[in-house]
Design a protein around this motif. Structure first.
Motif, PDB file in Angstrom:
ATOM      1  N   LEU A 269      -3.703  -9.713   0.958  1.00  0.00           N
ATOM      2  CA  LEU A 269      -4.820  -8.807   0.715  1.00  0.00           C
ATOM      3  C   LEU A 269      -4.504  -7.959  -0.506  1.00  0.00           C
ATOM      4  N   ARG A 270      -4.626  -8.554  -1.704  1.00  0.00           N
ATOM      5  CA  ARG A 270      -4.187  -7.816  -2.887  1.00  0.00           C
ATOM      6  C   ARG A 270      -5.320  -7.053  -3.543  1.00  0.00           C
TER       7      ARG A 270
ATOM      8  N   LEU B 112      -7.169  -0.110   2.343  1.00  0.00           N
ATOM      9  CA  LEU B 112      -7.395  -0.209   3.795  1.00  0.00           C
ATOM     10  C   LEU B 112      -6.071  -0.217   4.557  1.00  0.00           C
ATOM     11  N   LEU B 113      -5.048  -0.827   3.961  1.00  0.00           N
ATOM     12  CA  LEU B 113      -3.755  -0.903   4.635  1.00  0.00           C
ATOM     13  C   LEU B 113      -3.182   0.489   4.883  1.00  0.00           C
ATOM     14  N   ASP B 114      -3.630   1.464   4.068  1.00  0.00           N
ATOM     15  CA  ASP B 114      -3.129   2.831   4.244  1.00  0.00           C
ATOM     16  C   ASP B 114      -4.108   3.726   4.981  1.00  0.00           C
TER      17      ASP B 114
ATOM     18  N   ARG C  16       7.436  -8.320  -4.121  1.00  0.00           N
ATOM     19  CA  ARG C  16       6.314  -9.268  -4.160  1.00  0.00           C
ATOM     20  C   ARG C  16       5.007  -8.568  -3.812  1.00  0.00           C
ATOM     21  N   GLY C  17       5.096  -7.615  -2.886  1.00  0.00           N
ATOM     22  CA  GLY C  17       3.906  -6.841  -2.538  1.00  0.00           C
ATOM     23  C   GLY C  17       3.381  -6.051  -3.726  1.00  0.00           C
ATOM     24  N   LEU C  18       4.298  -5.442  -4.472  1.00  0.00           N
ATOM     25  CA  LEU C  18       3.891  -4.662  -5.647  1.00  0.00           C
ATOM     26  C   LEU C  18       3.216  -5.545  -6.685  1.00  0.00           C
ATOM     27  N   ILE C  19       3.803  -6.739  -6.920  1.00  0.00           N
ATOM     28  CA  ILE C  19       3.205  -7.662  -7.896  1.00  0.00           C
ATOM     29  C   ILE C  19       1.804  -8.057  -7.447  1.00  0.00           C
ATOM     30  N   ALA C  20       1.669  -8.358  -6.145  1.00  0.00           N
ATOM     31  CA  ALA C  20       0.349  -8.745  -5.637  1.00  0.00           C
ATOM     32  C   ALA C  20      -0.635  -7.600  -5.824  1.00  0.00           C
TER      33      ALA C  20
END
Lengths: 431, 227
Positions: free
Chosen positions: A135-136, A143-145, B18-22
């Motif tokens: 979910l980028r 929403l994740l926060d 990887r989360g930050l890049i996404a």
């Protein structure tokens, strides 16, 4: 991540029943030191103070091992028959698996479980990764926060034009479910509707105007018109009416395609048989010895099966061959080549090529070819009976089948249309 | 699937990276689509939003930089982990550039005059769609560590280049015929150029994804013939 895993319980159980001493080692170092000092005491005359110190040291070591206050073991409640069942990730995984919409379970950052629909939408790689991998979209990251129970509508989450309603729900402290509802189709239908009306009214106006014009002339001169002239007029009216009919048929199939573009077709289609059937239907015209269309099947003789809609795939090939016959030179053959990739370890695809020898298409036009009503040469297209929708339909069919369309052309030589469609899993191994 | 590491903290670091890049990728993607929408519709608030959000991309890039330095310094990663981390560092830089191009497009939204009957404006969205889909798919390839998809994205760049050539010629002939619109048309030329660069940068990301997944380098694209 385990929530109330059975192993934790048995471990603490054993500890509780057999007591603490069974697990506690006797303080050997302290005892050894004390014994050594005592034996030495017999031989030499050490002051009493040393004896007392050693005794204290031993007692201290005993206290360290046995009496030191320990953290109370974290007991996990044994589920009694009346208590609600414990939530486990395994249980969640099993219960969400068959849900008809994508559902993802996350902890504070990572994806713990994703059901079948979610894996189809985002790919199975998302499990175990940061939730932002799936979910980028900035709104989804927000929403994740957000607080529990919040919901956002996100455009473009899974590609251009997609529309999702994403809701975050709390399972327990530290676990949330992200629920995704696809609203793309609903949004598309209303848009497709307006597009259809706009296209149809614009393109139907021209033939309609000419039909009305000729009929008015025929009506205005009831007896004065020469029969040959009248026949010519009527033929024009007929051909314009036929053009409108073809246009309506194409517009209908285009809007049908628009409506279904989000449900991938599921029927297995034998591409070899389909190609043979379509090429055979372009039979030689009377007066010609043989058909201009010649088909080449895969060299290694494999039968290529794709997941598709046989009617649409037939229409796709028919449109391409029709175009090639129209725009290729009259006496040149149109080659239809069916083959596959995948031998070199890349993704196995069925490759269908339709090649003509004709005027070719200037590179300027290539990017726009699949636009509705785009014509490189309006006069020629209409005299050949084109609606301007043939390639738009081809593009939509290819997209619905998760395939690719490539057009290569050289002016003065000819044009090659290449369609790649993913082969079905069963074929994949046999190739 | 990458094997689990003994040090759980290391897994968490990589997951966070990887989360930050996404997250950067998501912002860059949205910036492209919204910048184009702002350009075509003349929606100034949307353009302002894109420009404001670019700061967030820059901040994330700085965060990625710090995290990468910390991972390398503290955990001394090897082999595929090292590749993954180096590739992520480079991808963050490229995504920041893509964000800048989108911001540049958004800035030009206010400078287009006579929007409703300005024909060249209708050519750009189709090109933007391809460029945006390249960014989208290459980010999917990054998430899935999918070398095949990365290669497909690279091959798609030829389409963006073809579009650029076509739009360039169209635009030049349009300017010759309508000298009064040269200012607006020139801005659109730069927009087309930005989109073409976004396509190129997507292929650069694809190269990094391929490198991280396989350890090999993708062969350089054959240069397209000069106009």
């Amino acid at each position: 991540m385990r929530v109330g895993h059975p192993h934790d319980m048995t471990e603490y159980d054993a500890q509780g029943s057999s007591g603490m001493s069974a697990r506690t080692p006797i303080p050997w170092p302290g005892m050894a030191l004390a014994a050594m000092t005592l034996t030495m005491l017999n031989q030499t005359a050490l002051p009493k103070l040393v004896l007392v110190l050693v005794g204290l040291f031993w007692l201290l070591s005993l206290w360290v091992e046995w009496l030191r206050p320990r953290p109370a073991p974290q007991m996990v409640e044994r589920p009694t028959p009346n208590a609600p069942e414990q939530v486990t990730i395994g249980g969640i995984r099993a219960s969400i698996e068959a849900m008809g919409f994508p559902l993802v379970v996350i902890d504070h950052s990572r994806v713990l479980a994703a059901n079948q629909a979610a894996r189809d939408t985002f790919g199975r790689h998302i499990i175990g990764q940061d939730a932002r991998i799936a979910l980028r979209h900035p709104d989804a990251v927000r929403l994740l926060d957000m607080a529990d129970g919040e919901s956002v509508t996100i455009r473009g989450l899974t590609g251009a034009g997609s529309l999702w309603q994403v809701t975050r729900r709390r399972i327990d402290a530290g676990h949330w479910a992200i629920e995704l509802r696809d609203r793309t189709a609903e949004a598309d239908i209303s848009r497709a509707h307006t597009d259809f009306v706009a296209n149809a009214s614009h393109e139907l106006r021209t033939p309609l105007a000419s039909i009305i014009g000729y009929i008015e002339t025929l009506v205005d001169t009831p007896e004065g018109m020469d029969p040959a002239m009248r026949l010519r007029f009527l033929n024009i009216v007929l051909s314009q009416a036929q053009r409108m009919q073809a246009l309506v048929a194409d517009l209908m199939s285009l809007s049908q395609l628009e409506a279904e573009k989000h449900d991938a077709p599921t029927e297995p289609v034998d591409m070899n048989a389909l190609a043979q059937m379509v090429t055979a239907s372009f039979a030689p015209l009377p007066g010609q010895r043989e058909s201009r269309v010649c088909l080449t099947l895969p060299g290694d003789g494999v039968a290529l099966t794709v997941q598709g809609d046989p009617r649409q795939l037939e229409q796709l090939l028919r449109n391409l061959v029709d175009n090639a016959l129209k725009y290729g030179h009259h006496d040149t053959p149109v080659r239809v080549i069916l083959d596959h990739t995948g031998a070199d370890g890349r993704r196995p695809m069925a490759v269908l090529q339709v090649i003509d020898q004709g005027a070719g298409i200037a590179p300027d036009h290539l990017p726009h070819l699949t636009r509705r009503f785009y014509r490189t040469d309006p006069g020629r297209s209409q005299s050949a009976g084109g609606t301007g929708l043939g390639l738009a339909i081809v593009k939509h069919i290819v997209e619905r089948h998760r395939g690719q369309l490539d057009i290569a052309s050289e002016v003065g030589v000819g044009t090659c249309f290449t369609i790649r469609l993913p082969l079905t899993g069963a074929r994949l191994n046999a190739v | 699937m990458v094997a689990e590491h003994l040090a759980k903290a290391f897994d968490q670091d990589i997951s966070q990276l990887r989360g930050l890049i996404a997250e950067m990728g998501g912002l860059a993607e949205l910036a492209i689509t919204e910048a184009m929408e702002a350009l075509v519709k003349g929606a100034q608030p949307l353009a302002d939003g894109v420009i404001a959000r670019d700061k967030k991309i820059d901040a994330l890039e700085a965060e990625v930089d710090q995290l990468v330095v910390r991972i390398i310094a503290l955990r001394a990663p090897m082999a595929d982990d090292l590749r993954e981390i180096i590739a992520s560092l480079k991808i963050a830089g490229i995504l920041e550039r893509i964000g800048d191009y989108a911001k540049n497009i958004a800035k030009r939204a206010a400078r287009i005059e006579g929007r409703t009957q300005f024909e060249p404006l209708t050519l750009l969205p189709a090109m933007a769609d391809i460029a945006a889909s390249m960014v989208h798919d290459v980010l999917n390839a990054y998430g899935a560590r999918d070398a095949d998809l990365a290669r497909e994205v690279m091959e798609r760049d030829a389409k963006v280049d073809a579009f650029y050539d076509s739009i360039f010629r169209n635009m030049v002939s349009f300017m010759v015929e309508n000298p009064s619109t040269i200012t607006s048309a020139a801005h659109l030329l730069f927009v087309a150029r930005n989109l073409e660069r976004i396509g190129d940068h997507s292929t650069n990301i694809a190269e990094q994804v391929y490198f991280a997944a396989t350890g090999g380098q993708l062969a350089d694209r054959t240069d397209r013939p000069a106009n």
